[in-house]
Design a protein around this motif. Structure first.
Motif, PDB file in Angstrom:
ATOM      1  N   GLU A   1      -3.797  -6.148  -5.759  1.00 40.25           N
ATOM      2  CA  GLU A   1      -4.599  -6.005  -4.547  1.00 40.25           C
ATOM      3  C   GLU A   1      -4.487  -4.591  -3.975  1.00 40.25           C
ATOM      4  O   GLU A   1      -5.501  -3.980  -3.594  1.00 40.25           O
TER       5      GLU A   1
ATOM      6  N   ALA B   1      -6.336  -2.081  -6.242  1.00 33.43           N
ATOM      7  CA  ALA B   1      -7.785  -2.256  -6.083  1.00 33.43           C
ATOM      8  C   ALA B   1      -8.257  -1.685  -4.748  1.00 33.43           C
ATOM      9  O   ALA B   1      -9.301  -1.021  -4.664  1.00 33.43           O
ATOM     10  N   LYS B   2      -7.494  -1.932  -3.695  1.00 32.78           N
ATOM     11  CA  LYS B   2      -7.832  -1.409  -2.364  1.00 32.78           C
ATOM     12  C   LYS B   2      -7.802   0.118  -2.371  1.00 32.78           C
ATOM     13  O   LYS B   2      -8.695   0.775  -1.814  1.00 32.78           O
TER      14      LYS B   2
ATOM     15  N   ASP C   1       0.836  -1.201   0.000  1.00 30.01           N
ATOM     16  CA  ASP C   1       0.000   0.000   0.000  1.00 30.01           C
ATOM     17  C   ASP C   1       0.871   1.252   0.000  1.00 30.01           C
ATOM     18  O   ASP C   1       0.573   2.244  -0.684  1.00 30.01           O
TER      19      ASP C   1
ATOM     20  N   ASN D   1      -8.227   2.096  -4.934  1.00 29.77           N
ATOM     21  CA  ASN D   1      -9.360   2.603  -5.712  1.00 29.77           C
ATOM     22  C   ASN D   1     -10.641   2.590  -4.882  1.00 29.77           C
ATOM     23  O   ASN D   1     -11.463   3.511  -4.964  1.00 29.77           O
ATOM     24  N   GLU D   2     -10.816   1.553  -4.085  1.00 25.77           N
ATOM     25  CA  GLU D   2     -12.023   1.441  -3.273  1.00 25.77           C
ATOM     26  C   GLU D   2     -12.046   2.457  -2.140  1.00 25.77           C
ATOM     27  O   GLU D   2     -13.107   3.010  -1.802  1.00 25.77           O
ATOM     28  N   ARG D   3     -10.891   2.732  -1.584  1.00 28.19           N
ATOM     29  CA  ARG D   3     -10.829   3.566  -0.382  1.00 28.19           C
ATOM     30  C   ARG D   3     -10.399   5.008  -0.652  1.00 28.19           C
ATOM     31  O   ARG D   3     -10.284   5.809   0.287  1.00 28.19           O
TER      32      ARG D   3
END
Length: 594
Positions: A48, A51-52, A21, A54-56
């Motif tokens: 991962e 994608a994380k 991250d 983009n979601e958050r």
């Protein structure tokens, strides 16, 4: 992060759960918009974490699926050259790194600020930690020194270790990559390390907080000396190959050239638009051996000694961030003044010094030279137009006619990538580029840059036409199917114009130069230099969900190019294959016309 990594009080705090991250956030905050990704068993952490993010709503580059590593790296080069910001790649262990192929050479020789990454074969004992070995293939994926594969072709390489700060390491590599002379950096990321848990907070400086080194300013005495030499010269000239790598340099060069009536001639290994090609001072200067003062601006090979070298008594001023070109082992060039500064800084400093030195007689003499060069430029433009039109009357089709017609469809801001090799001279004669950042060549000598770079360029400049002019040999070297597929998939269409002469210059013209009286030439045995019949490039384009067409008659070229560009503007990548004589046939035609 490990306890050993204490944060500086000035560093920003960023959210995250895993080390990966921090990696993706530092990339985005460091100027990377696209991560060109080729799937691999140990690099799922990139997928991962993005994608994380983009979601958050966390910062992260866009992950771009590419189906071949060389195309991925060339796409990163295309993005970086247009944006003047870094781009990144991610591939699978050592085999993915090896599959980058000649694009690694291009990244290095072309001074591209790209972050090249690869996973490494997991080596933690199975079950001992997250990311440990869990597949039989992983026992064969650990070379002795993975960074050694590319060490000769990067400014720095690093394996991410448990004691590192992941965000800081990305920022540091980008700081190095973006500081002059720019160039690629290589990072290997073990899966075990990428999957480590952050201790709740992630602290790191961004690339710009670390700071990119500013170019040095010339010593005023050196600028004054250079200015005086140029003012006093009777036959001065600027030579450049890559000064336009930093677009602001073009404006500074034009300003200096116009003040002192200095013509600019492209040096060999041209890879950028360094000067408006429509300008009266472009292309109107002497050869190096005839100039009395030569101003070399990022001119890697402006002449070949001894026959084309500067004449005795002339002056040479050499400007480059690394003027002695320390990345090249063998260099025999000499200069009277080496300036280790940026081109824009040197041009501005010399301009400022010259304005204070010019006398009325100097200005009168320079005005006469400007007038003479303007008249010469008008003649050159008229000659190029005549040659272009005459080429359209020849059958079999002349490659100049294809270049001439291509020039007719280019808008002023169209980005043109030139990988045409033996036909590049024709492309340059007719493309009419005048804006900085509208003409690019690879900067290296490895074939295959074009299709991937065109895709990356279009992602970087979605509102501009992107056109690739390429030889068929170099087009095949670039594994174009993955590039065309990605361009169609991501709605990043470009136009590829393929000069289909079914020949390698090296194995035809080069063979004849090396052995003019040899058996191969005498018996017309050019095996190894000819691939005839060629692949059907139009069908290849169609197989990648793109538009493709082949032309073999002069009257077909203009309409086909217009149709293909219309397809591009509607969102579909397009390819026009122009069927031409082989290079051996061209040699025969030239011989008969004498």
């Amino acid at each position: 992060m490990a306890e050993a990594i204490s944060h500086d009080a000035r560093w920003q705090e960023y959210p995250g759960e895993d080390w990966s991250d921090a990696l993706v956030q530092s990339m985005k905050l460091g100027g990377i918009d696209h991560l060109f990704f080729v799937s691999g068993s140990e690099i799922a952490f990139w997928q991962e974490s993005i994608a994380k993010a983009n979601e958050r709503g966390w910062p992260a580059p866009k992950l771009i699926t590419v189906t071949h590593e060389a195309v991925a790296l060339n796409a990163a080069l295309g993005s970086a050259m247009v944006r003047n910001q870094p781009a990144a790649t991610a591939v699978h262990v050592d085999v993915g790194t090896l599959n980058y192929g000649g694009a690694i050479h291009t990244a290095w020789r072309g001074n591209y600020p790209v972050l090249i990454t690869a996973g490494t074969g997991p080596r933690a004992y199975p079950g001992s930690m997250a990311g440990a070995r869990n597949s039989p293939v992983q026992w064969v994926q650990e070379p002795r020194d993975q960074g050694g594969i590319v060490r000769q072709y990067t400014k720095v390489d690093h394996r991410l270790e448990h004691q590192d700060n992941p965000g800081l390491l990305i920022s540091r590599l980008l700081q190095i990559s973006m500081s002059e002379p720019k160039g690629p950096a290589y990072l290997t990321v073990p899966r075990e390390t990428a999957m480590l848990k952050l201790p709740g907070k992630s602290y790191f400086p961004t690339r710009d907080e670390l700071g990119v080194a500013r170019p040095a300013w010339p010593d005023p005495a050196d600028a004054k000396r250079a200015a005086q030499w140029l003012i006093d010269a009777r036959n001065p000239c600027i030579y450049s190959a890559a000064a336009g790598r930093n677009p602001e340099a073009v404006t500074a060069i034009v300003q200096l050239a116009e003040l002192l009536g200095l013509p600019l001639v492209d040096a060999d290994r041209l890879d950028r638009l360094n000067f408006p090609t429509t300008h009266a001072l472009y292309g109107t200067g002497p050869e190096v051996k005839d100039a009395d003062v030569s101003l070399m601006l990022e001119a890697l090979v402006p002449y070949i000694s001894p026959n084309a070298a500067p004449k005795p008594g002339s002056k040479t001023i050499w400007v480059d961030a690394d003027p002695v070109m320390s990345n090249y082992k063998t260099m025999e060039f000499q200069a009277d003044l080496w300036l280790p500064v940026s081109v824009s800084a040197a041009a501005q400093a010399i301009y400022d010094a010259a304005t204070a030195l010019l006398s009325k007689s100097d200005m009168s003499r320079i005005a006469d030279r400007r007038e003479r060069l303007t008249a010469l430029k008008h003649e050159m433009i008229a000659q190029a137009e005549r040659q272009g039109q005459e080429a359209g009357r020849r059958k079999p089709m002349h490659p100049r006619w294809v270049a001439y017609q291509l020039g007719k469809i280019l808008e002023p801001d169209t980005i043109l990538l030139d990988d045409a090799i033996s036909n590049s001279g024709f492309v340059c004669d007719h493309h009419g580029r005048s804006q900085a950042g509208t003409y690019f060549a690879s900067g290296g000598s490895s074939g295959g840059w074009g299709s991937g770079a065109a895709f990356g360029a279009k992602l970087a400049a979605p509102n501009r036409d992107v056109v690739l002019a390429t030889g068929d040999g170099y087009f095949m070297f670039g594994t174009p199917m993955p590039a065309l597929w990605s361009a169609a998939h991501y709605k990043a269409p470009f136009l590829a114009v393929v000069f289909v002469n079914r020949s390698y210059t090296t194995g035809t013209n080069g063979l004849k130069r090396a052995y003019p009286n040899g058996v191969a030439v005498r018996t017309e045995n050019y095996e190894g230099g000819i691939f005839d019949p060629p692949p059907d490039f139009a069908k290849l384009a169609e197989a990648a969900n793109c538009f493709g067409t082949t032309v073999s008659e002069p009257e077909q070229v203009g309409p086909a190019l217009k149709l293909a560009l219309d397809q591009v503007r509607k969102g579909t990548p397009a390819l026009v294959a122009a069927y031409l004589p082989t290079l051996v046939e061209e040699m025969s035609i030239a011989q008969r016309s004498k």
